[in-house]
Design a protein around this motif. Structure first.
Motif, PDB file in Angstrom:
ATOM      1  N   PHE B 590      -7.394 -43.360  -0.801  1.00 16.05           N
ATOM      2  CA  PHE B 590      -8.251 -42.427  -1.544  1.00 16.05           C
ATOM      3  C   PHE B 590      -7.223 -42.734  -3.401  1.00 16.05           C
ATOM      4  O   PHE B 590      -6.953 -43.026  -3.170  1.00 16.05           O
ATOM      5  N   PRO B 591      -9.003 -42.892  -4.335  1.00 17.12           N
ATOM      6  CA  PRO B 591      -8.493 -43.434  -5.257  1.00 17.12           C
ATOM      7  C   PRO B 591      -7.128 -42.731  -6.397  1.00 17.12           C
ATOM      8  O   PRO B 591      -6.776 -41.359  -5.833  1.00 17.12           O
ATOM      9  N   ALA B 593      -5.433 -42.418  -8.644  1.00 17.07           N
ATOM     10  CA  ALA B 593      -5.865 -41.032 -10.572  1.00 17.07           C
ATOM     11  C   ALA B 593      -6.209 -40.054  -9.431  1.00 17.07           C
ATOM     12  O   ALA B 593      -6.023 -38.934 -10.642  1.00 17.07           O
ATOM     13  N   ALA B 594      -6.797 -39.536  -8.591  1.00 12.34           N
ATOM     14  CA  ALA B 594      -7.563 -38.295  -7.682  1.00 12.34           C
ATOM     15  C   ALA B 594      -6.321 -36.514  -7.347  1.00 12.34           C
ATOM     16  O   ALA B 594      -5.674 -37.847  -6.111  1.00 12.34           O
ATOM     17  N   LEU B 595      -5.970 -36.114  -7.530  1.00 16.15           N
ATOM     18  CA  LEU B 595      -5.523 -34.899  -7.323  1.00 16.15           C
ATOM     19  C   LEU B 595      -6.087 -33.908  -6.587  1.00 16.15           C
ATOM     20  O   LEU B 595      -5.488 -33.727  -5.940  1.00 16.15           O
ATOM     21  N   THR B 596      -7.087 -34.389  -6.872  1.00 13.97           N
ATOM     22  CA  THR B 596      -8.308 -33.344  -6.326  1.00 13.97           C
ATOM     23  C   THR B 596      -9.116 -34.187  -5.158  1.00 13.97           C
ATOM     24  O   THR B 596      -9.854 -35.021  -5.520  1.00 13.97           O
ATOM     25  N   LEU B 597      -8.627 -33.039  -4.135  1.00 13.94           N
ATOM     26  CA  LEU B 597     -10.064 -33.665  -2.702  1.00 13.94           C
ATOM     27  C   LEU B 597     -11.243 -32.623  -2.461  1.00 13.94           C
ATOM     28  O   LEU B 597     -10.067 -31.151  -2.787  1.00 13.94           O
TER      29      LEU B 597
END
Lengths: 128, 614
Positions: B590-591, B593-597
């Motif tokens: 997953f990217p 930079a993303a902490l939210t999925l």
């Protein structure tokens, strides 16, 4: 005021900058709505909290009976503490209690995408 | 490989090893033997290259020749030996060597050559342990190479400097790494002529792989299974020694597998590239087929180390089943190893003292194949079992577990031996009983084994090598040389909780060859985590420019994973890039930079999960 219309989720898109876009369509209630181009909002409500953070949704296209909608939230964490949030949709100015919960239809699928502990993409059976 | 291209007539050939130990194994044996048969069968002189710091190999070569390991005309070349004897040429204005830093006074270690002359003097820092200089000396005591490890004012190492000097102490060359020095030497050996270097050792591969010269082609032989411990070819961990080779196969003009089966497994996992070849090890068959009448009707032979990989417990269990219908059948096992006590205990506990005999290591054990009715192989995994080839070449039909790798390439089931599933002791025993009781069938199979062993003969294998080198040489102008290939997920779209559309950016730096972005294909590979074949999803290229591709594919396990076994709970996703001689595989993440999925609740509503910042 016209009915809010029903929001149908098309997809959730996460990009490399850490932006999460919720994309879908909303059927508008009357011809008047189309002319007035109502404003819509996406709400993020942390579980266990009462307040909702509302972000504006853009109308990206208007077709017969429907608007295409896109709302983007920061998914890079920011100052957000870890936890869960639920996602709502409303026409701007509507009372929060009238907001719709955004549905994410499983569509009969028996696999769910999930991140491994290393942040990799995997699937597991069932709903995660 | 018929209709093959031939290498240029003035081509120079070398076999590369890191070194030659006093007691060496199969890989070194094969490298030396290949050099011998190149000379014997094709009149090609192919010296062995080694890189270990050595004053010379004279005594060792004498021993090797005395034991028949190399023929008289095969030579061993080494950069230390080479420059110890040669006076390197200095070009331009002469510049005297000056040490990078003064050498502290104190004790030095000295290594001497076979004649007692000092070959290497090692000086240490004040601590008496940290090396600061190795000075390599000619037999007359003059230095030819300084290997310095200078330090800063705090005593911290600041690098390494290797300086080659002529007899007058003038600098003839200077390098920052030993590998650069070795590569300079190889280029000097090539002398600007077409050159092929066949590398056998993974350690030597680190020296040879980065060598880039228009007229030098490099071939790497994989002597062992590429997956560690005979693991699953689709998802097993890559063997540690082969990791650097297999993750940068683009460095090689040719990667040479010993068996087609291994090459196909590799291709299925990593993709099919133009630099993959198969050349078997050579094993010359007996000049005449040993007579069938001299074979003891119920005697089998097994050659192998008494070690876990050989799985000899299974061979003993097979013989226990054979004994039920043929009480007089025997199996003689030749070899020694750590499992001996355990195997003796098992033989005793099964009451097989008269059936299975551990004969230990004897010289010329392979002669036993001349007089046995069958041979047996129950290994867990192999690179290419020479024992099977040897058995066939002496007309002794093998019964073998169909393990990875070798048996399926060597045995044509029912013609030149028998293949049974690994672990199927019942079938293996039935085949042995058949060979021991059906004289006509056994004689026919003995002939079949010997006939088919011809393809592993010296001439056949040297021809195959020359065809391979010719092919490699022919395609060298089309070689794609790339560096730093990376994959980054640009975007992931959830169309459903279990359906993703993944868009990936693949970038690289290209130095030579046709533009890779035109030829390369991108696939997403969905791999069941513990068993079963990978599912390949071709990705569509949505953007393509010099050194860069953006590709996208939809991954919907519900529609594509119908072949996934019910007991498989997890699927992992990889991105594979294949084109020309380039193959790369990346785990899709997953990217970062993303902490939210996003995730779906049991009520089929959209929710988000935010992870703590790492």
């Amino acid at each position: 005021m016209d009915k809010i219309g029903t929001f149908t989720l098309e997809k959730v898109v996460l990009n490399k900058m850490g932006e999460l876009a919720v994309i879908g369509t909303v059927d508008f209630g009357s011809r008047l709505s189309r002319l007035l181009r109502p404003k819509y909002e996406l709400g993020i409500r942390r579980r266990g909290e009462q307040s909702t953070r509302w972000v504006p949704a853009q109308i990206t296209e208007a077709t017969v009976g429907r608007f295409s909608i896109r709302a983007t939230v920061d998914a890079s964490g920011g100052d957000e503490p870890a936890g869960y949030s639920d996602v709502y949709f409303r026409r701007a100015g509507e009372a929060a209690e009238n907001a719709q919960r955004v549905h994410f239809p499983v569509g009969g699928r028996d696999w769910s995408a999930y991140p491994t502990k290393f942040g990799n993409v995997s699937f597991k059976r069932g709903i995660v | 490989m018929s209709g093959a291209q031939h290498p240029p007539t003035d081509m120079r050939y070398f076999m590369a090893l890191w070194g030659i130990a006093d007691e060496f194994g199969g890989m070194t044996t094969m490298s030396l033997y290949r050099a011998c048969i190149f000379l014997e069968e094709a009149g090609i002189v192919a010296p062995i290259l080694t890189f270990e710091p050595r004053a010379g190999y004279e005594r060792q070569i004498e021993t090797l020749r005395a034991h028949g390991k190399i023929t008289t005309d095969v030579t061993v070349l080494n950069p230390f030996t080479y420059y110890r004897q040669a006076d390197p040429e200095t070009t331009g204005e002469a510049q005297q060597f000056v040490p990078a830093m003064p050498v502290p006074a104190g004790e030095t270690d000295e290594n001497v050559d076979d004649d007692g002359n000092v070959f290497c003097k090692t000086a240490f820092q004040g601590d008496g342990k940290t090396v600061c200089l190795r000075e390599y000396l000619r037999a007359d005591g003059t230095p030819f190479l300084f290997d310095e490890f200078p330090t800063d004012a705090d005593g911290k190492k600041t690098g390494r400097i290797l300086t080659l000097v002529d007899r007058r102490g003038n600098i003839a060359g200077r390098w920052k790494t030993a590998a650069d020095f070795y590569r300079h030497w190889m280029v000097e050996l090539a002398g600007g002529q077409p050159t092929a270097i066949i590398v056998d050792s993974a350690f030597a591969s680190k020296v040879v792989a980065p060598l880039r010269e228009a007229d030098i082609v490099k071939l790497m032989v994989l002597h062992n299974a590429h997956v560690a411990s005979g693991g699953d070819p689709v998802r097993g961990k890559i063997a540690a020694g082969q990791q650097p080779i297999l993750t940068s196969i683009n460095d090689w003009d040719g990667i040479v597998f010993l068996t087609d089966e291994q090459r196909h497994d590799y291709e299925a996992r990593f993709g099919r590239t133009s630099n993959l070849f198969t050349v078997s090890n050579p094993k010359e068959r007996a000049k005449t087929m040993p007579g069938f009448e001299q074979r003891a009707p119920q005697r089998g032979v097994l050659l192998g180390r008494l070690a876990p990989q050989k799985n000899l417990q299974q061979a003993i269990r097979v013989m226990a089943k054979v004994r039920e219908s043929l009480p007089g059948a025997t199996l003689d096992i030749y070899g020694k190893g750590p499992d001996e006590d355990e195997l003796r205990t098992l033989i005793g506990s099964l009451g097989l003292e008269e059936t299975v005999h551990l004969r230990g290591h004897i010289p010329h054990a392979a002669d036993q194949f001349d007089v046995a009715r069958f041979s047996l192989l129950t290994s867990r995994n192999e690179g290419q079992p020479l024992a099977l080839m040897e058995s066939q070449g002496r007309g002794c039909p093998p019964v073998s577990y169909a393990i990875r790798y070798g048996p399926r390439d060597i045995i044509e089931d029912g013609i030149s031996g028998y293949l049974v599933d690994a672990g199927d002791t019942e079938s293996a025993a039935a085949r042995i009983v058949e060979l021991c009781t059906d004289d006509d069938g056994a004689a026919r199979m003995s002939r079949g084994a010997w006939d088919r062993a011809e393809r592993f003969g010296k001439k056949a294998i040297v021809d195959r090598w020359l065809d391979t080198i010719g092919a490699v040489w022919g395609q060298r102008s089309r070689r794609t040389e790339i560096r730093d290939m990376r994959m980054q997920v640009e975007e992931i779209a959830w169309l459903h909780p279990g359906t993703l559309e993944v868009t990936a950016h693949i970038g690289w730096k290209q130095k030579t060859g046709p533009a890779l972005e035109r030829d390369v294909a991108v696939d997403f590979m969905v791999v069941p985590r513990s068993a079963g074949a990978a599912i390949r999803l071709p990705a569509a290229k949505v953007e393509s420019s010099g050194g860069s591709i953006v590709a996208t594919a939809r991954i919907d396990p519900a529609t594509m994973a119908t072949d996934v076994d019910d007991d498989q709970e997890f699927l992992d996703v990889f991105c594979r890039v294949v084109g020309g001689d380039v193959a790369a595989m990346f785990r899709v993440g997953f990217p970062p930079a993303a902490l939210t999925l996003p995730f779906v609740t049991t009520e089929q509503a959209l929710s988000l999960r935010t992870d703590a910042r790492p």
